[in-house]
Scaffold this motif. Structure first.
Motif, short mmCIF file in Angstrom:
data_model
loop_
_atom_site.label_atom_id
_atom_site.label_comp_id
_atom_site.label_asym_id
_atom_site.label_seq_id
_atom_site.Cartn_x
_atom_site.Cartn_y
_atom_site.Cartn_z
N ARG A 301 4.97 -3.80 7.98
CA ARG A 301 3.65 -3.50 7.26
C ARG A 301 2.76 -2.44 8.05
O ARG A 301 2.26 -1.64 7.58
N GLU A 347 2.46 -0.10 0.64
CA GLU A 347 1.53 -0.93 1.57
C GLU A 347 1.30 -2.44 0.96
O GLU A 347 1.70 -3.40 1.41
N ALA A 350 4.79 -4.13 1.36
CA ALA A 350 5.03 -4.68 2.67
C ALA A 350 3.98 -5.97 2.83
O ALA A 350 4.56 -6.82 3.54
N ALA A 351 2.88 -6.16 2.46
CA ALA A 351 1.86 -7.37 2.44
C ALA A 351 2.63 -8.50 1.87
O ALA A 351 2.80 -9.38 2.40
#
Length: 454
Positions: A301, A347, A350-351
């Motif tokens: 992340r 993003e 990844a979170a």
């Protein structure tokens, strides 16, 4: 006692002598109950390696679990594949933080030679101008370090996964060996029961010849002997299946010989569940793999966030005009992060992956706690069953068997009573063996969950 009885009742002498001989056999067998010697069963096709190891030598393969585990570490193909994948993950650490490969360009200016006169050519130095350019991409500040750390976390996750895979394989081998051990001990009990039934058949035949027992008793004895031999066939089949399973785990041919199993170590008397739960949380490799997975997801992340900042490139160009002096150019290039929608999607991905890794760890912890509690309950229950069988039921069955035989010798009990007493004793011994097997199966499960031998 037998001589006086024979003197008083002459017609009963042959039967009494036969029964007395049977009692001697039974007492000898009873003395060996605590540790029955492994012996080849009927129709055994696998050669047996002697179980007594030489001084300062390891037991032969198959005699105990330790030798099988040591052999499987180097021969099991599935574990070898897992080990190679773990080694590959370690090698990715250095490559993850390395600089991208540079580019080299050769640019031919005015290759038709219209400005200088001449024909078209692709030979450097014979065109209007030749440019040799070297370009080195440079990731943004901190990106290489994040990539190396993420690769290291994934390598640690793979190493923990390798430990978890080994524990799974070890438990499978232990369970297969335990089935092999149980079949071997069942075969020993079946052989002992068959020998006792043979003695009862002889005694019943003797009483039948004297008119003291009906023909049905003889037929019943012979039927029981046949049933016992059929049971031995089933036991031998289970033994062969266990041998084939063990050889498969060791990457050996299914019919490869294994040594007769020896007595395993004594079981722990008591297992403390809270202490086991603490050890599982700190040593279980599956939980450790999930922890490393969380770290890898967190670093991934951060690396995705770092993509908000541009990457760079530097270039050095050597200009060589035909017939003139060469010159040098220096180039600096910046990547413009304009694709914001795609970057924001990465993003968010990844979170979500970090959230999933954290939830996976929680699920693994809850699963371990449930499995550990169930295995501990099975172990405790099996241990209690063994204590009751050894301390109460087995002595009672043995006393009933002895009393019934004595009554049969004096004519105060019929053959069915003796046979039923023998059957109860055999069933009790089989129940004791089954309780031991269940306790050891539960212990193997606990060892897998805790991550170490107990």
């Amino acid at each position: 006692m037998n001589s006086s009885h024979a003197g008083t009742h002459r017609p009963h002498a042959p039967a009494s002598l036969l029964v007395a001989s049977l009692l001697v056999v039974a007492v000898t067998a009873h003395a060996e109950d605590a540790n029955p010697p492994p012996a080849p069963s009927i129709a055994r096709t696998f050669p047996v390696i002697p179980t007594a190891p030489a001084v300062n030598q390891a037991p032969p393969l198959g005699a105990d679990i330790a030798g099988l585990l040591e052999h499987a570490r180097t021969t099991n193909p599935a574990f070898a594949a897992q080990r190679a994948e773990t080694a590959a993950a370690r090698e990715r650490i250095d490559s993850a933080g390395a600089l991208p490969d540079p580019n080299v360009q050769v640019e031919l200016m005015d290759f038709t030679n219209e400005m200088r006169g001449g024909g078209t050519t692709l030979v450097p130095g014979r065109v209007g101008e030749t440019r040799y350019r070297f370009i080195q991409p440079l990731p943004g500040w901190g990106k290489r370090d994040l990539q190396s750390r993420a690769a290291a976390a994934k390598a640690e996750q793979a190493a923990a996964g390798l430990d978890a895979a080994w524990l799974d394989l070890a438990m499978t081998i232990k369970q297969a060996w335990l089935r092999y051990y149980a079949a071997d001990r069942e075969a020993a009990l079946a052989r002992e029961s068959l020998a006792l039934l043979g003695g009862l058949e002889e005694a019943t035949l003797a009483r039948y010849r004297q008119g003291l027992a009906p023909q049905q008793a003889v037929l019943r004895a012979q039927r029981e002997i046949t049933s016992q031999r059929l049971a031995q066939v089933g036991i031998e089949q289970r033994r062969r299946g266990a041998v084939a399973a063990l050889n498969g785990l060791l990457a050996r041919a299914p019919h490869s010989p294994l040594a007769a199993p020896v007595e395993p170590p004594a079981l722990p008397a008591v297992l403390d569940l809270p202490a086991l739960a603490d050890r599982a949380r700190s040593t279980n490799p599956a939980l450790a793999a999930d922890e490393r997975g969380i770290e890898a997801a967190r670093l991934e992340r951060e690396r995705t966030w770092a993509d908000r900042y541009p990457d760079y490139s530097i270039g050095l160009t050597n200009n060589r005009p035909r017939g003139e002096d060469q010159s040098w150019d220096l180039m600096f290039e910046v990547m413009i992060p304009l694709q914001q929608s795609a970057r924001r999607a990465r993003e968010r991905e990844a979170a979500h992956m970090l959230t999933a890794a954290d939830a996976k760890r929680e699920a693994t912890g809850a699963r371990l706690a449930g499995e550990l509690g169930a295995a501990w309950a099975n172990y405790t229950s099996s241990q209690e069953s063994q204590r009751l069988l050894r301390a109460t039921l087995l002595p009672q069955a043995q006393a009933t068997r002895d009393a019934t035989r004595a009554a049969f010798e004096t004519g105060r009990a019929d053959f069915d009573a003796v046979l039923e007493a023998e059957r109860q004793l055999v069933d009790t011994r089989m129940s004791l063996l089954q309780s031991e097997v269940e306790a050891r199966m539960a212990l193997f499960e606990i060892e897998k969950l805790v991550g170490e031998s107990l």
